[in-house]
Design an enzyme around this catalytic site. Structure first.
Site, PDB file in Angstrom:
ATOM      1  N   ALA A  13      53.449  -3.897  26.862  1.00  0.00           N
ATOM      2  CA  ALA A  13      52.377  -3.736  26.336  1.00  0.00           C
ATOM      3  C   ALA A  13      51.991  -5.176  25.674  1.00  0.00           C
ATOM      4  O   ALA A  13      50.910  -5.426  25.520  1.00  0.00           O
ATOM      5  CB  ALA A  13      52.291  -2.698  25.402  1.00  0.00           C
ATOM      6  N   ARG A  18      54.574 -16.479  21.744  1.00  0.00           N
ATOM      7  CA  ARG A  18      55.324 -17.956  22.297  1.00  0.00           C
ATOM      8  C   ARG A  18      55.257 -18.358  23.444  1.00  0.00           C
ATOM      9  O   ARG A  18      55.608 -19.300  23.494  1.00  0.00           O
ATOM     10  CB  ARG A  18      56.214 -17.114  21.618  1.00  0.00           C
ATOM     11  CG  ARG A  18      56.749 -17.211  20.195  1.00  0.00           C
ATOM     12  CD  ARG A  18      58.065 -16.919  19.050  1.00  0.00           C
ATOM     13  NE  ARG A  18      58.349 -15.157  19.171  1.00  0.00           N
ATOM     14  CZ  ARG A  18      59.753 -15.462  19.687  1.00  0.00           C
ATOM     15  NH1 ARG A  18      60.977 -15.461  19.375  1.00  0.00           N
ATOM     16  NH2 ARG A  18      59.719 -13.805  19.376  1.00  0.00           N
ATOM     17  N   GLY A  83      53.023  -1.107  17.831  1.00  0.00           N
ATOM     18  CA  GLY A  83      54.772  -0.718  17.817  1.00  0.00           C
ATOM     19  C   GLY A  83      55.447   0.338  18.871  1.00  0.00           C
ATOM     20  O   GLY A  83      54.642   0.999  20.202  1.00  0.00           O
ATOM     21  N   ASP A 108      60.417  -7.326  28.797  1.00  0.00           N
ATOM     22  CA  ASP A 108      61.050  -8.646  29.056  1.00  0.00           C
ATOM     23  C   ASP A 108      62.702  -9.100  29.521  1.00  0.00           C
ATOM     24  O   ASP A 108      62.707  -9.877  28.583  1.00  0.00           O
ATOM     25  CB  ASP A 108      59.958  -9.441  27.780  1.00  0.00           C
ATOM     26  CG  ASP A 108      60.953  -8.517  26.647  1.00  0.00           C
ATOM     27  OD1 ASP A 108      61.460  -7.909  26.590  1.00  0.00           O
ATOM     28  OD2 ASP A 108      59.730  -9.171  25.965  1.00  0.00           O
ATOM     29  N   ASN A 233      61.550 -14.568  25.309  1.00  0.00           N
ATOM     30  CA  ASN A 233      59.766 -14.985  24.191  1.00  0.00           C
ATOM     31  C   ASN A 233      59.238 -16.762  24.553  1.00  0.00           C
ATOM     32  O   ASN A 233      58.353 -16.335  23.566  1.00  0.00           O
ATOM     33  CB  ASN A 233      60.873 -14.204  22.849  1.00  0.00           C
ATOM     34  CG  ASN A 233      60.797 -13.037  22.634  1.00  0.00           C
ATOM     35  OD1 ASN A 233      60.211 -12.012  22.876  1.00  0.00           O
ATOM     36  ND2 ASN A 233      62.296 -13.105  22.532  1.00  0.00           N
TER      37      ASN A 233
END
Length: 486
Positions: A13, A18, A83, A108, A233
């Protein structure tokens, strides 16, 4: 067989700010698949009863990708409460009646593999724990949550970097962000988790703390290879993880009998298939489900996208997309092969040749400096240098058909639609606008006309005019001398 006691929840989600990209982070690609695709592929090997993927950012784009990557997976929409705890809570709502183990993965972390996940679930079940965390021991734990164990070896707590004291910062075991929970544990404790923290998020890791408070068991399973826990990230991590995945893929094929001369410059997607005794030369990219049969030599400096290469074929310094090459065919160097091309056994697409949407028969050769588009070429044909099939009339594409055993002269243009019969020949420089019967010789020859003195008259003062005048004078003098001798 389906593991009816296992469900998988993949967290996908996040926006991934970044990455600085309009593309959702989990859809960035390495090894030919989106990041989340690798996670789903690894999880699918476990044959879970249900797979759920939680989405939010660019919801429709991610959901469409999930439907393509894993049609069996269900998409869960995360609401405005942020969260990981909230994401799992919403997914759990779709597991009504399920009473097994819930494996929670991050979308990821593309290097996680099926063997690691199977061992992780097995360790959780063997420990009879309410929660099991995947952990890793690293040389530099800076920035990660530390695993503090109790005297019995179970997890006492997870301490974040900013909250750790000096002793806790010295701990090298970190939380990898993947978990197995009993479903009943999640149902009991997730509603009790709040958002009273610096990020105002509902943290999944708070479940472990609540389990410990009630005397339940929180176990940890340490992975042998820390790279399987690496997440993405930003673009730097994307390339680093992509390199690690490619190294793993190349090594796997080397162990299967493929010769890879230079692994550092060879890129192979995870869905490529290579047979034993294939040789891959430096600076070669094999992408998008390409299949290469035994004995083929690919490269150097070659890119194949979705191609099928026959046994013993050779492709050198060329670029090909969605094409089929037969056994012992040769391609290149410097060939550009576009979608829809089929080259028969022992056929040849040579130097500086472009081919598109065409079939070239067994033993046929297009050796050099040619464009072949929307063409069917028979068996044992040889096209001379500079052959062009002119397939486009400014409105529509047309096909050229060339029969078996046709030999064309150099610099021929075949103006489609046109058919060249079996065994026919064409002369050098011919422009073929009409069908050529079988066995015929096609010529388009205009008488040569020489305009004497044209250069001196039209380009006076140039070097060409000067040398031409000198040559003409010398020729006149020579002709005069010969006349006197007679």
């Amino acid at each position: 067989m389906t593991d009816n006691a296992l469900a998988v929840i993949v967290l996908a989600a996040g926006q991934g700010t970044r990455m600085k990209s309009s593309l959702p982070k989990v859809l960035h690609r390495i090894g030919g698949q989106p990041l989340v695709g690798h996670v789903l592929s690894a999880a699918a090997v476990l044959s879970p009863e249900r797979t759920l993927v939680v989405v939010r950012h660019e919801r429709d784009v991610v959901a469409a990708a999930i439907a393509d990557l894993a049609p069996e997976a269900s998409v869960v929409d995360q609401d405005e409460i942020p969260g990981t705890g909230r994401a799992v809570e919403l997914a759990l709502d779709q597991l009504a009646g399920f009473d097994g183990d819930v494996l929670v993965l991050s979308g990821d972390c593309p290097l996680v593999d099926a063997d690691t996940l199977a061992s992780f679930v097995a360790a959780h079940r063997a420990a009879d724990a309410a929660v099991t965390l995947m952990t890793a021991v690293v040389d530099d734990a800076n920035g990660y949550g530390r695993i503090v164990r109790d005297a019995g070896g179970d997890v006492a707590r997870i301490v974040e970097q900013k909250d750790a004291d000096d002793d806790e910062r010295a701990i090298r075991e970190i939380n990898a962000g993947m978990y197995v929970f009993r479903a009943e544990t999640l149902r009991t404790h997730l509603p009790a988790i709040g958002t009273d923290n610096a990020q105002a998020e509902k943290y999944l890791t708070d479940v472990a703390g609540l389990v410990r408070q009630e005397g339940g068991r929180v176990a940890a399973s340490v992975v042998d290879d820390v790279t399987v826990t690496f997440g993405v990230n930003d673009r730097v991590q994307l390339s680093e993880v992509g390199r690690l995945l490619n190294a793993r893929t190349v090594r796997r094929w080397q162990l299967e009998g493929v010769t890879v001369i230079d692994p550092a410059t060879t890129w192979i997607d995870v869905d490529v298939t290579l047979a034993p005794d294939v040789t891959v030369l430096p600076n070669t990219h094999l992408l998008r489900a390409t299949k290469v049969a035994g004995g083929a030599i690919i490269g150097p400096d070659t890119s194949l996208v979705g191609c099928e290469v026959g046994e013993g074929a050779t492709i050198t310094r060329s670029d090909a997309t969605f094409a089929v090459f037969g056994a012992k065919a040769t391609v290149g160097p410097f060939a550009y092969v576009r979608p829809g091309t089929e080259l028969g056994d022992k056929g040849k697409i040579g130097t500086f040749v472009e081919v598109k949407n065409s079939t070239i028969g067994e033993g046929s050769k297009v050796p050099h400096l040619s464009y072949i588009g929307d063409t069917t070429i028979g068996r044992h044909v040889n096209l001379g240098a500079g052959a062009i099939t002119a397939n486009y009339d400014d409105l529509t594409k047309h096909r050229t058909e060339i029969g078996d055993e046709v030999h064309s002269g150099s610099h021929n243009v075949f103006v489609a639609p046109v058919r060249i019969g079996d065994g026919a020949k064409t002369g050098a420089g011919a422009v073929i606008r009409k069908d050529v019967p079988a066995g015929a010789l096609a010529l388009s020859v205009a008488p040569q006309r020489n305009v004497e003195g044209w250069v001196e008259k039209n380009r006076p003062g140039t070097g060409a005019a000067d040398v031409a005048a000198q040559a003409r004078s010398a020729q006149k003098a020579d002709d005069g001398a010969q006349e006197e001798d007679r």
